[in-house]
Design an enzyme around this catalytic site. Structure first.
Site, short mmCIF file in Angstrom:
data_model
loop_
_atom_site.label_atom_id
_atom_site.label_comp_id
_atom_site.label_asym_id
_atom_site.label_seq_id
_atom_site.Cartn_x
_atom_site.Cartn_y
_atom_site.Cartn_z
N HIS A 285 0.85 -1.19 0.00
CA HIS A 285 0.00 0.00 0.00
C HIS A 285 0.88 1.24 0.00
CE1 HIS A 285 -1.61 3.27 2.69
NE2 HIS A 285 -2.54 3.25 1.75
N ASN B 249 0.26 5.70 -0.13
CA ASN B 249 -0.63 6.84 -0.26
C ASN B 249 0.20 8.10 -0.11
OD1 ASN B 249 -2.34 9.03 1.40
ND2 ASN B 249 -3.72 7.89 0.06
N HIS C 23 12.24 -1.98 4.29
CA HIS C 23 12.50 -0.94 5.28
C HIS C 23 13.75 -0.13 4.94
CE1 HIS C 23 9.48 -1.12 8.50
NE2 HIS C 23 9.27 -2.35 8.05
#
Length: 297
Positions: free
Chosen positions: A103, A105, A142
């Site tokens: 995901h 955004n 990460h």
């Protein structure tokens, strides 16, 4: 401060991400431009692909006469202001259970009121939701998130990682949605130019963070057991998005396009009553080794 520049960047980012994902999958995205009284956008959806069972890379430009509660709950002083927001929202649900859902955004808000200075801020981030965990993949994702932030402020990655861990937490299940990533909101310091470059850098690191993981896992053999567990864990994704996700709530409260907002939901989902995996199983390893608070880099 220029919302047009942000909009131009986000539309370009949407196209570059779609081009790469289409190249990986071999199937083209459906492109659906829409316009409503509350705004406009371009929904780009992939369903029944070779690699991605369902996913979307959506752009929207929404405005209204008053900020919805989901956007003003933590900033009560902005209640009642008119607003504009441009953003890109991306969710990809792979077919292979060994490939994680991803995901991202990115969004830019302006809240305005007569005779007052406009208030603006950036927000967003990206996070990873594996079904079967691989330490190599978690470290890579990460590290990519850290690389996107490090040149701006060394404190951003640990701060935004912690924010992500806390935000993408399913409180009624007492477990995280996945292995996290980075998340931020209300970013307006030190100035527009720096914040905008940060958004651009995060957007530019998305493909670097995700596509190597897909390429490593997309051809691994799997069977009905793995697909069944994937569908079960997708249920957690649905629960978070419909109960807690501020983006989903904002979209619905602001009069956004429902089909575009709910494209984030996976196509096949299962729930079971009070189920736990066998302790020595690969499914249990996800809970013990990945759905835990952990510093991956």
């Amino acid at each position: 401060m220029n919302i047009r520049d942000v909009k131009t960047f986000l539309l370009g980012l949407q196209e570059s991400i779609i081009a790469r994902l289409e190249d990986m999958d071999g199937k083209a995205f459906l492109r659906d431009s829409w316009e409503k009284e509350s705004g406009n956008g371009v929904t780009c959806l992939l369903e029944g692909g070779n690699v991605f069972e369902r996913g979307g890379v959506n752009f929207s430009h929404v405005q209204g006469s008053a900020l919805p509660l989901s956007a003003s709950a933590s900033r009560q002083e902005l209640t009642g202001r008119s607003f504009q927001v441009v953003g890109i929202s991306l969710v990809m649900h792979p077919r292979n259970p060994y490939v994680p859902t991803v995901h991202m955004n990115l969004r830019f808000f302006i809240a305005e009121s007569p005779n007052e200075k406009p208030v603006w801020w950036f927000g967003g981030g990206m996070d990873l939701t594996p079904y079967y965990g691989f330490e190599q993949d978690a470290i890579h994702f990460h590290n990519s998130c850290k690389s996107a932030l490090h040149t701006f402020n060394p404190d951003y990655y640990p701060r935004f990682k912690k924010w992500c861990d806390e935000y993408f937490y399913i409180k009624h299940r007492n477990e995280p949605r996945g292995i996290g990533g980075i998340f931020f909101d209300d970013l307006c310091e030190p100035n527009f130019e720096v914040c905008f470059r940060l958004m651009q850098n995060i957007g530019g690191h998305f493909l670097l963070a995700y596509t190597p993981i897909v390429e490593r896992r997309m051809n691994l053999a799997y069977g009905a057991r793995e697909r069944d567990f994937q569908a079960y864990r997708r249920g957690r994704y649905v629960e978070f998005n419909l109960v807690y996700d501020r983006g989903t709530l904002f979209g619905l409260q602001s009069g956004g396009r429902t089909e575009s907002i709910l494209m984030s939901l996976p196509p096949v989902v299962k729930w079971r009553y009070d189920w736990t995996p066998d302790e020595a199983s690969p499914e249990a390893e996800l809970y013990k080794c990945f759905l835990v608070a952990k510093d991956w880099v």
